[in-house]
Design an enzyme around this catalytic site. Structure first.
Site, PDB file in Angstrom:
ATOM      1  CB  SER A  99      -0.762   0.172   1.406  1.00  0.00           C
ATOM      2  OG  SER A  99      -0.239   0.189   2.444  1.00  0.00           O
TER       3      SER A  99
ATOM      4  CE  LYS B 103      -3.088   2.177   4.487  1.00  0.00           C
ATOM      5  NZ  LYS B 103      -2.974   1.356   3.564  1.00  0.00           N
TER       6      LYS B 103
END
Length: 377
Positions: free
Chosen positions: A47, A144
């Site tokens: 990701s 993230k």
């Protein structure tokens, strides 16, 4: 002389006792370091590619934002959710205590790469619905980039993120999907050289079309080749909510037309911020108010919020929240799909990579030497 004769010689520790004391000291020291200063993590998914690669081993600083005190105190030391190499839970939630954050020397900033406990989303359609079943401090770790902090107004326009009406500066290695049109076959080695992922191809009217995942810098290099005749960004049009795979937060298509690439403006919750509980605000912040904001006796029914049995028409947030996104934009499960990260879910700031292993590399190239001890930006 009599006193000296009466003194008994100090009993020597057995080898087993010496070993046990050493192990106990090591466990206590490692637990304190892990809980208060630095913790090691491994990147399990793509990701954050190309910023962070699968099997990057990194250290996360607890001191930047301040370490959290434990909430779940009945736990096997140096474990997370399960005992090593088993499916046996490593903790008991019979005793849960309030957790606090020790003073740090900074706060979460826009653009920081942050490790946090995945909160989940009660409104999300199955099979992703609900929120993580573990206690807050043991929920699954995600990593993230922080896009919006408490009080920021965030919106997404044709895949470009805006924070407080200013375009957010993407990380240099941010990747997105594109389609390229070429008048001949593109050698796979060229894609490999430029770090471009080929996700499929098709032929039509004498042209060859490739679906790719690429950074802006790789795309700029690709444009230099004359056999590439066109490049199209793969963007879901504004207002298009037809693809349920990209059904975006807050999963309310009658009030919102959000999708992966287009989000109407919203405010990230900030501690002390007061809002009016309109239909849209209830849809946007319902899970924050009813699940994550440390409220007691709160419920949602018939489209309204009730606290202590009384309907409320305005609400003040109890803690800060954050909006997170992965640098690998179209292969990241992030805040676009499950919402906000509460402050009490923040673990720490990712600071540097100490080891990186390429699972597909040859014997001599198993270690990605250029990534060792590199700072995370």
């Amino acid at each position: 002389m009599a006193e000296q004769e009466n003194k008994k010689p100090k009993k020597q520790k057995s080898a087993m006792r010496e070993w046990w004391d050493s192990v106990l000291f090591a466990v206590v020291a490692a637990t304190l370091i892990r809980g208060l200063f630095l913790e090691a993590y491994t990147i399990p998914t793509g990701s954050m590619e190309k910023s962070l690669l699968i099997n990057d081993f990194l250290f996360v600083s607890k001191v930047h934002y301040g370490a959290r005190t434990p909430k779940t105190i009945l736990q096997v030391p140096l474990t997370h959710q399960k005992i090593w190499f088993t499916d046996i839970p490593s903790y008991s939630d019979a005793i849960q205590i309030p957790n606090f954050r020790l003073p740090g020397f900074t706060s979460v900033k826009n653009g920081d790469v942050v490790v946090f406990n995945y909160p989940g989303c009660p409104e999300r359609p199955d099979p992703y619905g609900g929120y993580d079943k573990y206690p807050v401090d043991l929920r699954t770790n995600y990593i993230k980039r922080c896009i919006g902090i408490g009080g920021d107004v965030v919106d997404i326009r044709n895949s470009e993120v805006y924070v407080n009406n200013k375009k957010f500066d993407n990380a240099p290695n941010t990747q997105k999907y594109y389609s390229i049109e070429a008048n001949t076959n593109v050698n796979e080695k060229l894609f490999e050289k430029l770090g471009i992922e080929n996700k499929g191809e098709r032929s039509e009217n004498g042209k060859i079309y490739y679906s790719i995942n690429a950074t802006e810098s790789a795309l700029a290099e690709l444009k230099k080749y004359d056999f590439v005749t066109n490049i199209f960004p793969d963007i879901i049009a504004k207002g298009d909510t037809s693809d349920q795979n990209y059904n975006a937060f807050p999963h309310q298509t009658t009030l919102f037309s959000n999708n992966r690439d287009n989000f109407e403006p919203f405010t990230v919750p900030k501690k002390g911020m007061k809002i009016q509980l309109t239909d849209k605000n209830i849809a946007m912040y319902k899970s924050v108010i009813t699940v994550f904001d440390l409220n007691k006796n709160v419920e949602y029914k018939n489209g309204k919020i009730f606290i202590d049995g009384k309907q409320v028409n305005e609400y003040t947030f109890n803690q800060d929240y954050y909006f997170m996104m992965g640098d690998n934009r179209y292969e990241s499960d992030d805040s676009r799909f499950w919402g906000f990260v509460p402050a009490d879910h923040i673990v720490g700031k990712a600071v540097f990579i100490w080891m990186s292993i390429d699972a597909n590399g040859s014997l001599l190239n198993k270690i990605r030497w250029s990534r060792l001890f590199s700072l995370i930006k």
